[in-house]
Design an enzyme around this catalytic site. Structure first.
Site, PDB file in Angstrom:
ATOM      1  N   TYR A  87      -9.256  -7.216  -5.249  1.00  0.00           N
ATOM      2  CA  TYR A  87      -8.027  -6.622  -5.764  1.00  0.00           C
ATOM      3  C   TYR A  87      -7.383  -7.469  -6.852  1.00  0.00           C
ATOM      4  CZ  TYR A  87      -8.069  -3.322  -1.905  1.00  0.00           C
ATOM      5  OH  TYR A  87      -8.424  -2.317  -1.025  1.00  0.00           O
ATOM      6  N   ARG A 114      -1.467  -1.532  -6.885  1.00  0.00           N
ATOM      7  CA  ARG A 114      -1.604  -2.667  -5.955  1.00  0.00           C
ATOM      8  C   ARG A 114      -2.479  -3.748  -6.581  1.00  0.00           C
ATOM      9  NH1 ARG A 114      -1.502  -4.573  -0.595  1.00  0.00           N
ATOM     10  NH2 ARG A 114      -3.513  -5.075   0.369  1.00  0.00           N
ATOM     11  N   HIS A 170      -3.999  -9.313   2.811  1.00  0.00           N
ATOM     12  CA  HIS A 170      -5.456  -9.469   2.847  1.00  0.00           C
ATOM     13  C   HIS A 170      -5.836 -10.596   3.792  1.00  0.00           C
ATOM     14  CE1 HIS A 170      -4.999  -7.383  -1.112  1.00  0.00           C
ATOM     15  NE2 HIS A 170      -6.058  -6.750  -0.630  1.00  0.00           N
ATOM     16  N   ARG A 175       0.838  -1.191   0.000  1.00  0.00           N
ATOM     17  CA  ARG A 175       0.000   0.000   0.000  1.00  0.00           C
ATOM     18  C   ARG A 175       0.877   1.246   0.000  1.00  0.00           C
ATOM     19  NH1 ARG A 175      -2.153  -3.517   3.913  1.00  0.00           N
ATOM     20  NH2 ARG A 175      -4.273  -4.259   3.497  1.00  0.00           N
ATOM     21  N   HIS A 202      -3.392   3.532  -6.346  1.00  0.00           N
ATOM     22  CA  HIS A 202      -3.821   2.294  -5.693  1.00  0.00           C
ATOM     23  C   HIS A 202      -4.043   1.177  -6.704  1.00  0.00           C
ATOM     24  CE1 HIS A 202      -5.188   0.070  -2.198  1.00  0.00           C
ATOM     25  NE2 HIS A 202      -6.264  -0.324  -2.868  1.00  0.00           N
ATOM     26  N   LYS A 231      -2.158  -1.567   7.759  1.00  0.00           N
ATOM     27  CA  LYS A 231      -3.525  -1.038   7.834  1.00  0.00           C
ATOM     28  C   LYS A 231      -4.434  -1.939   8.660  1.00  0.00           C
ATOM     29  CE  LYS A 231      -7.379   0.381   4.851  1.00  0.00           C
ATOM     30  NZ  LYS A 231      -7.853   0.488   3.446  1.00  0.00           N
TER      31      LYS A 231
END
Length: 357
Positions: A344, A312, A335, A212, A309, A254
């Site tokens: 994603y 990613r 994740h 990220r 983003h 995150k």
């Protein structure tokens, strides 16, 4: 047995009827009503619930408003969460819409009305309608707070947790933007022309690692209450990079979990070519400093609709195309669930065809 007796104020005026329900094995229950019929009805329901073994102590949930619960959740729970500060705006929205209701009176109908009202509200921050994702986050916070009340804080909820019965807002389709044709070459060529010398190595590193932006770069955000910029991420540090083992350790992410990211040869070569900063940062630039340079580079390269983003997304998809399984990819990207990973991941049919032989 239940007893119903008249209730009087200090002046001897009759003001209602007090009910007392006493049954062995249960705490005595008391409540006052304006009419005798209401009192007797409540007594009958309470006794019936005790007999059937479904009685729930309602006193605390009736005396605790959602505003009270969210204040406690804010003080006791949010400070323990990574990124808990993001929940404050959601708490304020919930308090404004539902805060006056007691926990006992909250039901799926009230929450559904709140959902619909929020979806038709103009956001002060963006000037646009509040997004479905924002409302989904608010309902998720409400569910977590009520679950905490029921499980950890011992506040019995007579009707269970009502958010579980409310349909969540439908989200727009996940972004599926990836680099196509010669976009990567054009983008990197435009980055090489940028005044910001950090731009090209940052872009390459993002594509190679699926990290990220806040894990790669120092990141700052505006505190709405104080009006000051606050550091929300320190970015990748040289002390956490091992070029021999080809790894980058992320102690804070995150989702709150640390992880170690394996580095490709291209990522290692990119790092080896960087100057060393005295402050320990791998990339001596902030995300805010990169963002505008990135936008201008995309413009020069003639590339539209590609956010930072999205890199990613691109990197995650490439990991699958290299043959890694979901568990291996999740260990790299961080994740926590396959569903999150799926949002994603956008695999090209032509690349999958090559795997079929």
């Amino acid at each position: 047995m239940a007893s119903v007796t008249p209730s009087y104020d200090r002046d001897g005026e009759h003001i209602g009827w007090q009910v007392a329900v006493r049954k062995r094995g249960f705490p005595a229950q008391y409540k006052t009503f304006r009419t005798k019929a209401e009192a007797m009805g409540w007594a009958a329901v309470t006794e019936s619930e005790m007999v059937r073994g479904v009685f729930v102590q309602r006193t605390e949930s009736e005396q605790t408003t959602l505003n009270d619960l969210l204040c406690r959740y804010s003080k006791e729970v949010l400070p323990t969460l990574k990124g808990g500060y993001r929940e404050q705006s959601r708490i304020k929205a919930l308090q404004a819409g539902l805060g006056a209701y007691s926990l006992a009176s909250l039901n799926s109908s009230l929450i559904a009305k709140y959902r619909d009202s929020r979806l038709s509200t103009i956001s002060e921050k963006t000037g646009r309608l509040v997004s479905a994702q924002t409302v989904k986050h608010e309902l998720g916070l409400l569910q977590r707070a009520m679950k905490m009340a029921a499980i950890e804080w011992g506040i019995a909820l007579p009707g269970g947790i009502p958010t579980a019965m409310v349909k969540k807002p439908s989200l727009p389709s996940a972004r599926d933007r990836r680099l196509v044709d010669d976009e990567e070459e054009r983008l990197l060529a435009a980055c090489a022309e940028a005044r910001n010398a950090w731009l090209r190595p940052v872009i390459i590193f993002a594509i190679e690692t699926a990290m990220r932006a806040g894990e790669i770069l120092e990141k700052w955000e505006l505190d709405k209450e104080t009006g000051n910029q606050e550091k929300k991420g320190v970015g990748l540090q040289w002390s956490d990079v091992d070029l021999k083992k080809r790894t980058a350790h992320l102690p804070k992410t995150k989702n709150g979990d640390a992880r170690t990211v394996p580095l490709s040869r291209r990522a290692v070569a990119t790092l080896e070519a960087l100057p060393r900063n005295l402050d320990g940062r791998v990339f001596g630039v902030t995300y805010e400093g990169i963002h505008q340079s990135y936008v201008r580079a995309c413009r020069r390269a003639g590339i539209t609709g590609l956010t930072f983003h999205d890199l990613r997304h691109e990197a995650t998809s490439r990991l699958f195309e290299k043959g890694l399984n979901p568990m291996q990819v999740a260990a790299i990207t961080g994740h926590k669930t396959l569903q999150m990973l799926k949002r994603y991941t956008h695999l090209r049919a032509e690349d999958l065809a090559k795997l079929l032989g």
